[in-house]
Write an enzyme that holds these catalytic residues in place. Structure first.
Site, PDB file in Angstrom:
ATOM      1  CG  HIS A 248      -1.695  -1.193   1.482  1.00  0.00           C
ATOM      2  ND1 HIS A 248      -2.846  -1.506   0.781  1.00  0.00           N
ATOM      3  CD2 HIS A 248      -1.513  -2.200   2.365  1.00  0.00           C
ATOM      4  CE1 HIS A 248      -3.336  -2.645   1.236  1.00  0.00           C
ATOM      5  NE2 HIS A 248      -2.559  -3.089   2.195  1.00  0.00           N
TER       6      HIS A 248
HETATM    7  O1  RIB Z   1      -4.642  -0.005   5.268  1.00  0.00           O
HETATM    8  C1  RIB Z   1      -3.289  -0.087   4.933  1.00  0.00           C
HETATM    9  C2  RIB Z   1      -2.518   0.985   5.617  1.00  0.00           C
HETATM   10  O2  RIB Z   1      -2.617   0.848   7.040  1.00  0.00           O
HETATM   11  C3  RIB Z   1      -1.021   0.917   5.321  1.00  0.00           C
HETATM   12  O3  RIB Z   1      -0.464   2.197   5.420  1.00  0.00           O
HETATM   13  C4  RIB Z   1      -0.507   0.048   6.425  1.00  0.00           C
HETATM   14  O4  RIB Z   1       0.881   0.262   6.669  1.00  0.00           O
HETATM   15  C5  RIB Z   1      -1.334   0.539   7.587  1.00  0.00           C
HETATM   16  O5  RIB Z   1      -0.728   1.720   8.091  1.00  0.00           O
END
Ligand code: RIB
Ligand code: CA
Length: 325
Positions: A248
């Protein structure tokens, strides 16, 4: 003229606000590997794990990468008004389970992240880009203390939210869910904001079959990344039956370095803070039915192959292949 405006050869500067976290760690490495960019500092927030652990994790990643000169600042250890919710079920007890990591070779800076980020934005003399890839508590406090600093941020890329998905709940993505009040402040600050949500990060999975090639790049950084991916893949196999992992936060920072990787729509995004089932949802007005002023470029598509190429090229720059026999 570069893709962002400005001269081709200028060094662009960014701050990463994060909660390491497997994908945060990889995002930091991708940023460190960009020849035309300088990471001015890493501000850390509680999220994936408690603040003591997310700070330690950031320091360990920099230690392995041989970049302990990049300053790390500890920020908020809890959301603005809510109790902290962590993602230990995703990232493990340390927040960076998988690799055996060395003790940090450096300490966090003594200045609080909110104080430093405000001062840095105020004194930088030119807009600084910000990649916010954790709960938005630190950035929200900077903006509440000094609203004018919104004009000192060049581009803001937020890993968070989604048009149609949720992960921590059916309605909400984790970063926004942890601190919806902070997210509402940030989305309402009038900053040029690109929202990179689950809709696109789940389109850009790194296949398990690629993990070995990353490890084979050679050296401690690819080794650490491959171990992180192996661990991270287990959760995504179990919950989503993915044969790979969504990185992500790396998708979000990549959008700073290669904006053409994303297809975005300019939309009004509001954050739910009073929902029984929908707290933390990014309510994206796809068809403009609210008549409210759009406030974000919302990613609705990603060039998966282009992202994976950027990821691999970045890790290759941080590799130390074995000397030829
Ligand atoms: O939902 C995914 C996000 O939440 C990413 O940034 C992961 O590292 C958590 O922080
Ligand atoms: Ca994160």
């Amino acid at each position: 003229m570069s893709a962002f405006g400005g001269e081709e050869d200028e060094i662009r500067r960014l701050v990463i606000d994060c909660d390491p976290g497997h994908d945060d760690a990889i995002a930091i490495l991708v940023a460190l590997a960009q020849p035309r960019w300088r990471v001015d500092g890493i501000t850390v927030v509680a999220g994936n794990q408690t603040l003591d652990k997310t700070v330690r994790n950031a320091l360990q990643v920099l230690t392995v990468a041989g970049r302990t000169h990049v300053p790390v600042y500890a920020g908020m250890d809890r959301p603005l008004v809510r109790d902290l919710v962590t993602a230990e079920h995703v990232h493990g007890e340390s927040g960076l389970e998988g690799p055996a990591l060395p003790e940090p070779g450096v300490k966090a800076q003594p200045e609080h992240a909110v104080d430093w980020l405000a001062r840095h934005l105020r004194e930088a003399g030119a807009p600084i880009d910000v990649a916010a890839v954790g709960p938005l508590t630190n950035l929200a406090l900077v903006l509440r203390r000094e609203p004018d600093l919104a004009r000192s941020i060049g581009r803001l890329v937020v890993m968070g939210g989604a048009v149609g998905e949720g992960n921590i709940t059916p309605s909400a993505e984790f970063n926004i869910f942890v601190d919806p009040e902070a997210a509402a402040i940030v989305f309402g600050a009038g900053i040029p904001l690109t929202m990179v949500g689950l809709d696109v990060t789940h389109q850009a999975l790194l296949p398990r079959a690629e993990f070995a090639a990353i490890r084979a790049l050679g050296g401690p950084v690819p080794e650490m990344v491959a171990d992180l991916l192996d661990y991270f893949a287990g959760f995504h196999q179990q919950v989503y039956a993915f044969d790979g992992v969504p990185i992500h936060d790396a998708c979000a920072v990549a959008a700073l370095f290669e904006p053409t990787l994303l297809t975005t729509r300019r939309l009004r995004v509001d954050v739910e803070t009073r929902g029984q089932f929908t707290d933390g949802r990014t309510v994206c007005d796809l068809w403009g039915v609210t008549g409210r002023q759009p406030n974000a470029e919302v990613a609705v598509g990603i060039d998966r192959d282009g992202f994976l190429d950027l990821l691999t090229a970045s890790l290759r720059r941080l590799a130390t292949p074995p000397a030829p026999a």
